[in-house]
Design a protein around this motif. Structure first.
Motif, short mmCIF file in Angstrom:
data_model
loop_
_atom_site.label_atom_id
_atom_site.label_comp_id
_atom_site.label_asym_id
_atom_site.label_seq_id
_atom_site.Cartn_x
_atom_site.Cartn_y
_atom_site.Cartn_z
N VAL A 1 0.87 -1.18 0.00
CA VAL A 1 0.00 0.00 0.00
C VAL A 1 0.90 1.22 0.00
O VAL A 1 1.74 1.39 0.88
N LEU A 2 0.72 2.06 -1.02
CA LEU A 2 1.59 3.24 -1.16
C LEU A 2 1.00 4.43 -0.40
O LEU A 2 1.72 5.13 0.31
N ILE A 3 -0.30 4.64 -0.57
CA ILE A 3 -0.97 5.76 0.11
C ILE A 3 -2.28 5.24 0.67
O ILE A 3 -3.15 4.81 -0.09
N ASP A 4 -2.41 5.22 1.98
CA ASP A 4 -3.62 4.62 2.53
C ASP A 4 -4.78 5.62 2.57
O ASP A 4 -4.61 6.82 2.34
N GLU A 5 -5.96 5.08 2.84
CA GLU A 5 -7.20 5.83 2.74
C GLU A 5 -7.19 7.09 3.61
O GLU A 5 -7.62 8.16 3.18
N GLU A 6 -6.71 6.96 4.83
CA GLU A 6 -6.71 8.10 5.75
C GLU A 6 -5.83 9.22 5.26
O GLU A 6 -6.17 10.40 5.36
N VAL A 7 -4.69 8.85 4.70
CA VAL A 7 -3.76 9.85 4.18
C VAL A 7 -4.37 10.57 2.97
O VAL A 7 -4.26 11.78 2.82
N ILE A 8 -5.04 9.78 2.12
CA ILE A 8 -5.72 10.38 0.96
C ILE A 8 -6.77 11.38 1.42
O ILE A 8 -6.81 12.53 0.95
N LYS A 9 -7.59 10.99 2.36
CA LYS A 9 -8.68 11.85 2.83
C LYS A 9 -8.14 13.16 3.42
O LYS A 9 -8.70 14.24 3.17
N LYS A 10 -7.08 13.06 4.18
CA LYS A 10 -6.49 14.28 4.77
C LYS A 10 -5.98 15.21 3.68
O LYS A 10 -6.11 16.43 3.75
N ARG A 11 -5.38 14.63 2.67
CA ARG A 11 -4.84 15.45 1.57
C ARG A 11 -5.98 16.10 0.77
O ARG A 11 -5.85 17.23 0.30
N LEU A 12 -7.10 15.37 0.64
CA LEU A 12 -8.24 15.92 -0.08
C LEU A 12 -8.79 17.16 0.63
O LEU A 12 -9.24 18.11 -0.02
N ASP A 13 -8.75 17.16 1.96
CA ASP A 13 -9.18 18.35 2.72
C ASP A 13 -8.37 19.56 2.29
O ASP A 13 -8.89 20.65 2.10
N VAL A 14 -7.06 19.36 2.14
CA VAL A 14 -6.16 20.47 1.77
C VAL A 14 -6.43 20.91 0.33
O VAL A 14 -6.56 22.12 0.06
N LEU A 15 -6.53 19.95 -0.59
CA LEU A 15 -6.81 20.29 -2.00
C LEU A 15 -8.14 21.03 -2.12
O LEU A 15 -8.24 22.02 -2.87
N ALA A 16 -9.14 20.56 -1.39
CA ALA A 16 -10.47 21.17 -1.47
C ALA A 16 -10.41 22.63 -1.03
O ALA A 16 -11.05 23.50 -1.64
N GLU A 17 -9.64 22.93 -0.02
CA GLU A 17 -9.52 24.31 0.45
C GLU A 17 -8.88 25.21 -0.59
O GLU A 17 -9.28 26.35 -0.79
N LYS A 18 -7.87 24.68 -1.27
CA LYS A 18 -7.19 25.46 -2.31
C LYS A 18 -8.16 25.72 -3.46
O LYS A 18 -8.22 26.84 -3.99
N VAL A 19 -8.90 24.69 -3.87
CA VAL A 19 -9.86 24.83 -4.96
C VAL A 19 -10.94 25.86 -4.58
O VAL A 19 -11.28 26.75 -5.36
N MET A 20 -11.42 25.75 -3.36
CA MET A 20 -12.42 26.71 -2.84
C MET A 20 -11.93 28.14 -2.99
O MET A 20 -12.64 29.01 -3.48
N ALA A 21 -10.72 28.35 -2.53
CA ALA A 21 -10.17 29.70 -2.53
C ALA A 21 -10.04 30.25 -3.95
O ALA A 21 -10.30 31.42 -4.20
N ASP A 22 -9.68 29.38 -4.90
CA ASP A 22 -9.44 29.84 -6.27
C ASP A 22 -10.72 29.98 -7.10
O ASP A 22 -10.76 30.79 -8.02
N PHE A 23 -11.74 29.19 -6.80
CA PHE A 23 -12.94 29.18 -7.66
C PHE A 23 -14.14 29.89 -7.03
O PHE A 23 -15.16 30.04 -7.69
N GLU A 24 -14.01 30.33 -5.80
CA GLU A 24 -15.14 30.98 -5.14
C GLU A 24 -15.60 32.19 -5.95
O GLU A 24 -14.78 33.00 -6.40
N GLY A 25 -16.89 32.28 -6.20
CA GLY A 25 -17.45 33.43 -6.92
C GLY A 25 -17.41 33.29 -8.43
O GLY A 25 -17.92 34.14 -9.15
N GLU A 26 -16.78 32.21 -8.93
CA GLU A 26 -16.69 32.01 -10.39
C GLU A 26 -17.79 31.06 -10.86
O GLU A 26 -18.34 30.28 -10.08
N SER A 27 -18.07 31.11 -12.15
CA SER A 27 -19.01 30.17 -12.75
C SER A 27 -18.24 28.88 -13.06
O SER A 27 -17.54 28.79 -14.06
#
Ligand code: 5GP
Ligand code: MG
Length: 178
Positions: A8-34
């Protein structure tokens, strides 16, 4: 299924934690856009579902069926669009999701195509990127994890159509590939 996995290279918990970080970046960049998300089938399906649940923005979700033909270990660079119609992205801010960036040709081709369709902005997001020293390789705007030059399966990534439903990213046993 799990018995076919060497490591196992990247386990589920590690993936989920990283998704929290990616989601925040995406939020910040796309907020208010279509916003339109374009996920590439089939590899990005699990990534899409888990990432976008963490992005509480108003968005449309589209999927694009593309095939990249690989001859041996090298990508031929030929990317085919298999859908009859492309998503309507004119004037929209697009986020392309894919499972893994290897040569970068798939993402590059999709990006160009959506720009031709009149997208106002196109950004790219991948769960994985291979750390291969090739000059021409594009970088994604958002990358979950950088991995070595090895063949991985799970969390959307397949080997001959299987293993996509593994909740982690792993490496297959040699006996399975052989
Ligand atoms: P690229 O156009 O960047 O060379 O190709 C990316 C595509 O190749 C990915 O969407 C994926 O379908 C496939 N790919 C590249 N590396 C791997 C890997 O390690 N495992 C799996 N299962 N697919 C891969
Ligand atoms: Mg793919």
């Amino acid at each position: 299924m799990h018995q076919d996995i060497e490591k196992v290279l990247i386990d589920e918990e590690v993936i989920k934690k990283r998704l929290d970080v990616l989601a925040e970046k995406v939020m910040a960049d796309f907020e208010g856009e279509s916003m339109v998300v374009v996920a590439l089938l089939k590899g990005a399906v699990l990534f899409m579902a888990d990432l976008l649940r963490r992005v509480p923005l108003s968005m449309e979700i589209e999927c694009l069926n593309v095939a990249s033909y690989h001859g041996g270990t090298e990508s031929s660079g030929v990317v085919s669009f298999l859908d009859h119609t492309l998503p309507d992205v004119a004037g929209r801010h697009v986020l392309i999701l894919d499972d893994i960036l290897d040569t970068g040709r798939t993402l590059d081709a999709v990006m160009e195509k959506l720009k031709q369709q009149g997208a106002a902005e196109v950004k790219t997001c991948v769960l994985l990127a291979k750390d291969i020293p090739r000059e021409e390789v594009m970088a994604a705007d958002y990358t979950g994890f950088v991995i070595g030059d090895e063949f991985v399966v799970g969390y959307g990534l397949d080997y001959r159509g299987r293993y996509r439903n593994l909740p982690y990213v792993g490496i297959l046993k040699q006996s399975v590939i052989g």
